[in-house]
Design a protein around this motif. Sequence first.
Motif, mmCIF file in Angstrom:
data_model
loop_
_atom_site.group_PDB
_atom_site.id
_atom_site.type_symbol
_atom_site.label_atom_id
_atom_site.label_comp_id
_atom_site.label_asym_id
_atom_site.label_seq_id
_atom_site.Cartn_x
_atom_site.Cartn_y
_atom_site.Cartn_z
ATOM 1 N N LEU A 151 0.846 -1.190 0.000
ATOM 2 C CA LEU A 151 0.000 0.000 0.000
ATOM 3 C C LEU A 151 0.879 1.236 0.000
ATOM 4 N N GLU A 163 1.273 5.727 -0.650
ATOM 5 C CA GLU A 163 0.632 7.039 -0.528
ATOM 6 C C GLU A 163 0.063 7.171 0.889
ATOM 7 N N ALA A 194 -3.716 7.449 1.617
ATOM 8 C CA ALA A 194 -4.411 6.210 1.258
ATOM 9 C C ALA A 194 -4.129 5.134 2.309
ATOM 10 N N GLU A 253 -6.235 5.922 5.460
ATOM 11 C CA GLU A 253 -7.644 5.577 5.175
ATOM 12 C C GLU A 253 -7.811 4.049 5.224
ATOM 13 N N TYR A 254 -6.871 3.350 4.599
ATOM 14 C CA TYR A 254 -6.918 1.880 4.594
ATOM 15 C C TYR A 254 -6.891 1.338 6.020
ATOM 16 N N GLU A 271 -10.106 1.583 7.703
ATOM 17 C CA GLU A 271 -11.131 0.662 7.199
ATOM 18 C C GLU A 271 -10.830 -0.780 7.589
ATOM 19 N N ALA A 272 -9.552 -1.152 7.549
ATOM 20 C CA ALA A 272 -9.191 -2.552 7.820
ATOM 21 C C ALA A 272 -9.131 -2.835 9.324
ATOM 22 N N ARG A 295 -15.339 14.087 9.750
ATOM 23 C CA ARG A 295 -14.330 13.441 8.916
ATOM 24 C C ARG A 295 -13.850 14.385 7.816
ATOM 25 N N ARG A 304 -9.983 15.534 7.405
ATOM 26 C CA ARG A 304 -9.270 15.355 6.131
ATOM 27 C C ARG A 304 -8.825 16.698 5.546
#
Lengths: 222, 222
Positions: free
Chosen positions: B61, B63, B66, B69-70, B73-74, B88, B92
């Motif tokens: 992964l 950036e 990104a 954010e990942y 989510e994970a 949010r 951001r």
Amino acid sequence: MRTLYHFWLCPFSRKVRIALGEKSLPFELVFEKYWQRREEFLHLNPAGQVPVLVEEDGRALAESSAIVEYLDEAYPDRLLIGFDATARAEARRLAAWFDLKFHHEVTRNLLDEKLLKRFMGMGEPSSEAIRAGRANLRAHLAYVAYLTERRNWLAGDDFSVADLAAAAHLSCLDYLGDVPWDDHETVKDWYVRIKSRPSFRPLLADHIPGLAPPRHYADLDF
Amino acid sequence: MRTLYHFWLCPFSRKVRIALGEKSLPFELVFEKYWQRREEFLHLNPAGQVPVLVEEDGRALAESSAIVEYLDEAYPDRLLIGFDATARAEARRLAAWFDLKFHHEVTRNLLDEKLLKRFMGMGEPSSEAIRAGRANLRAHLAYVAYLTERRNWLAGDDFSVADLAAAAHLSCLDYLGDVPWDDHETVKDWYVRIKSRPSFRPLLADHIPGLAPPRHYADLDF
């Protein structure tokens, strides 16, 4: 009415315009000469940059990536960032690729030199920057070709914010007649599919006073 | 083992290190001289930049935004981006403020000039750039003060990616002794709270060979 403060050939404003269109959200466009740093505008975004989206309840949202993320969370019927954590990471990686790397190496060198300097009264374009921008554009198009030869859309199976960002930047450069579309057939095919989306049509109707786009700019089949 | 390719004083790498720490995710650090454009590294991230996070299953992964954010989510047990769409968007917006605007106006002028140029063998620092970076830093600290005087954390009630990004940039500059902490008491108080977080401690233990940080760098009470 929802309002988007924008600049015609700002790729970040265009990205948000397409996102709003994909989500079928009605909005009013307001052309903001952000470089004049109007006080009311600085209240909406202390960074002094477009795009700024003002929702009907008056909330002001700034920073194009934050706006697209917000739209996906607030209006999730039609997701633009992808459907699982890995796909979303790839879409965001590529969106950042265009908004940061492509912008720095290509857009800035062509658009800012050829157009923004004139608007802002900042003098003559630098031919050195324009040469660098054109050379870098060829390298980036080769990467877009690598992706379009292997994937349905840039980040994978689904249309995503990666396509939004890439199309936003490339459409600005295409308005200036700077994109060598014939170098890579799969890139051209991808852009034909982008151009035929209803969300993209309003951008093809843009006409900046005193700067007409080349004839192929608005053609769906070019 | 989860692996993070990084550079010691890269604010984007630091942001991800803190995020991993906040989520209590174990990882191994690999120092990557990304400017040497090692072929195996370019396979992980064609942009050739750190940070790159490689998950235990081998997914790479890239950036920094990104990646954060990942991670949210994970591994959603401890959210770093906020709890509703508006909060949010604000987190951001401010994360992008530091990663784009602050980086462009401050970090680049100080860190790249004083440190990266030497590492990369790109010649002497520009004293003009360093002067501009210091002047811009004062303006940015005034904005951080405006926020810390009104909010618990930078984006609102909750610790968020806005704090991660700001602390990542400021900690790099603090390693160089460049932050006038005494200008704004609330900013200093905010940074004391950041420094005392377990996720931040590993960054305070960083020591770059040949470039010791000032004594106050690792002090929790400075």
